[in-house]
Design a protein around this motif. Structure first.
Motif, PDB file in Angstrom:
ATOM      1  N   LEU A 164      50.561  37.664  36.605  1.00  0.00           N
ATOM      2  CA  LEU A 164      49.364  37.253  37.342  1.00  0.00           C
ATOM      3  C   LEU A 164      48.115  37.932  36.803  1.00  0.00           C
ATOM      4  N   VAL A 165      48.208  39.236  36.579  1.00  0.00           N
ATOM      5  CA  VAL A 165      47.049  39.975  36.068  1.00  0.00           C
ATOM      6  C   VAL A 165      46.696  39.510  34.663  1.00  0.00           C
ATOM      7  N   ASP A 166      47.704  39.245  33.847  1.00  0.00           N
ATOM      8  CA  ASP A 166      47.458  38.744  32.493  1.00  0.00           C
ATOM      9  C   ASP A 166      46.638  37.459  32.516  1.00  0.00           C
ATOM     10  N   LYS A 167      46.957  36.560  33.415  1.00  0.00           N
ATOM     11  CA  LYS A 167      46.327  35.245  33.425  1.00  0.00           C
ATOM     12  C   LYS A 167      45.049  35.195  34.254  1.00  0.00           C
ATOM     13  N   TYR A 168      45.035  35.933  35.376  1.00  0.00           N
ATOM     14  CA  TYR A 168      43.929  35.773  36.326  1.00  0.00           C
ATOM     15  C   TYR A 168      43.102  37.035  36.561  1.00  0.00           C
ATOM     16  N   GLY A 169      43.524  38.173  36.017  1.00  0.00           N
ATOM     17  CA  GLY A 169      42.754  39.395  36.212  1.00  0.00           C
ATOM     18  C   GLY A 169      42.819  39.909  37.639  1.00  0.00           C
ATOM     19  N   SER A 195      28.436  43.617  36.548  1.00  0.00           N
ATOM     20  CA  SER A 195      28.764  42.192  36.616  1.00  0.00           C
ATOM     21  C   SER A 195      29.734  41.840  35.489  1.00  0.00           C
ATOM     22  N   PHE A 196      30.648  40.933  35.800  1.00  0.00           N
ATOM     23  CA  PHE A 196      31.651  40.497  34.832  1.00  0.00           C
ATOM     24  C   PHE A 196      31.732  38.978  34.884  1.00  0.00           C
ATOM     25  N   ASP A 197      31.938  38.361  33.730  1.00  0.00           N
ATOM     26  CA  ASP A 197      31.921  36.903  33.680  1.00  0.00           C
ATOM     27  C   ASP A 197      33.216  36.271  34.149  1.00  0.00           C
ATOM     28  N   SER A 198      34.243  37.103  34.420  1.00  0.00           N
ATOM     29  CA  SER A 198      35.497  36.572  34.947  1.00  0.00           C
ATOM     30  C   SER A 198      36.323  37.716  35.526  1.00  0.00           C
ATOM     31  N   PRO A 199      37.239  37.427  36.442  1.00  0.00           N
ATOM     32  CA  PRO A 199      38.162  38.461  36.933  1.00  0.00           C
ATOM     33  C   PRO A 199      39.009  39.061  35.816  1.00  0.00           C
TER      34      PRO A 199
END
Length: 440
Positions: free
Chosen positions: A147-152, A239-243
């Motif tokens: 899950l973390v690999d794919k979605y952060g 700020s981050f552009d994605s999880p």
């Protein structure tokens, strides 16, 4: 088969009536719970919350009426790294965010798995197992990594809890009805060779259930604004552009961690790796792999990591010999055999082989007490809230840990070369209902 005769029952009745010990226990049980009758007060002196290794961690979390302990435990490990990097004194990652994508991926996993059972006999054991299990909250370490690999990951305030995420039974019930309905309809379409219609149905169900998850959990964020005040009371915002990028900047490789199990059964020789058929969430994600080692070695590895001030994800069977109010699991604290004049003890091997034991809860080990180099009690960070145990922290006695702990996750650097090679070897595939495939 032989029926019990009335004469035999009469003899049993007369024998019981003469047992004064059971008469006293019967009268005590009329007004007291069974655990109280069997409780051994003297055991308390060995379960005090003092530890020779005690790692300071953030306040405990609360999974509430859900089975997301494995996600809470995984995120509790990761949040320590976030808190250290940003000097935070109180912080949580969003368990709701992780649970959303876990549910979505499990739904897709189920739909895809059904393609293997479109034309098999309706009483096929694996098909029946998958239908019976359906979608659950539980999971395992490698599923968390996928899950973390794919979605952060995201901070909790970016996707906070909802009623449904904290109380999952009703939502799970409807999801499983929908999935079983799909299985029934897909098999009918396949029997009529309508495979395009079957694929269209699958896509439709996946889209419907994605929307259902959004309605229950909320819509997952795609960008992260991380606001925080550090221990020096300084306000900051990142700020981050994605999880995914939020996790990646931490520099933590979850793939460096290895799942160790203790399964002393004849079908699982030690120093071999194992996987479980039809167990997973993210298709194409990290395979679920366990290295089977004796409990003595599992404890050595865990202690080695704790000595380096790093906490440990682990799974155990918490359904026995526990006091949830005091926060203590201790098999020496309950003497049912004396109370009821019956033998109940089973070996760990027997408990696994005869469905008396299996991992059902994941937590984090944050401390241990060593006497002459050997552990006699363990400190546990649970996810049942701060109103139980010692502000949510629990204790496991050494003997309880040996008998009821089945899995621990440690960094691969603690393994010997031989152990690491065994872990990396082609795993033996276990049946879907094997106890090592149970979901915490």
């Amino acid at each position: 088969m032989k029926a019990v005769s009335l004469k035999t029952i009469e003899n049993m009745h007369e024998s019981y009536q003469q047992n004064t010990h059971q008469k006293a226990i019967r009268r005590a049980l009329a007004k007291n719970p069974m655990d109280s009758i069997a409780y051994v007060t003297e055991a308390e002196q060995n379960t005090q919350f003092r530890f020779s290794i005690d790692i300071e961690t953030l306040p405990v979390t609360n999974q509430k009426a859900s089975g997301r302990c494995w996600l809470f435990a995984g995120l509790n490990i990761v949040r320590e790294l976030v808190a250290k990097k940003y000097q935070l004194k109180d912080f949580e990652l969003s368990q709701n965010y992780q649970a959303f994508w876990d549910k979505f991926e499990k739904i897709n996993y189920f739909l895809e798995a059904m393609d293997d059972f479109l034309t098999c006999d309706g009483d096929d054991r694996t098909l029946k197992h998958l239908l019976q299990m359906g979608i659950q909250d539980g999971g395992q370490w490698d599923m968390f990594v996928s899950l973390v690999d794919k979605y952060g990951i995201v901070p909790k305030d970016q996707m906070p809890e909802t009623y449904a995420s904290s109380n999952t039974a009703a939502m799970n019930k409807l999801i499983n009805i929908k999935l079983r309905k799909y299985a029934a309809e897909a098999r009918i379409l396949a029997s009529s060779h309508l495979l395009k219609e079957k694929d269209a149905l699958k896509a439709s169900v996946l889209e419907e259930l994605y929307g259902f998850l959004c309605t229950n959990f909320g819509v997952p964020p795609t960008k992260i604004d991380f606001e925080y005040v550090n221990k020096q009371n300084e306000y900051n915002k990142s700020s981050f552009d994605s999880p995914k990028s939020f996790f990646d900047h931490l520099g933590l490789s979850l793939h460096d961690y290895v799942s160790i199990i203790d399964s002393p059964t004849q079908d699982k020789p030690y120093m071999r790796s194992y996987t479980i058929a039809y167990l997973g969430n993210v298709i194409g994600g990290k395979p679920i792999v366990h290295l089977n080692l004796p409990m003595s070695r599992l404890k050595e590895l865990v202690i080695g990591q704790l000595k380096d001030k790093e906490i440990v994800w682990f799974g155990a069977d918490v359904a026995r010999d526990g006091d949830r109010e005091k926060g203590i699991w201790d098999d020496q604290a309950y003497d049912y055999e004396t109370a009821f004049q019956m033998h109940f003890s089973m070996t760990k091997e027997q408990k696994l082989d005869y469905l008396q034991g299996a991992m059902n809860h994941a937590m984090v080990i944050t401390g241990v007490n060593l006497e002459n180099g050997q552990p006699n009690k363990w400190k546990i960070e649970n996810s049942w809230g701060a109103d139980r145990g010692q502000k949510g922290y629990y204790l496991m006695s050494g003997t309880w840990f040996d008998q009821n702990t089945y899995q621990a996750v440690v960094h691969k650097k603690y393994l010997t070369e031989v152990e690491l090679n065994a872990y990396q070897s082609k795993p033996i595939v276990l049946k879907p209902w094997d106890p090592m495939g149970s979901l915490a």
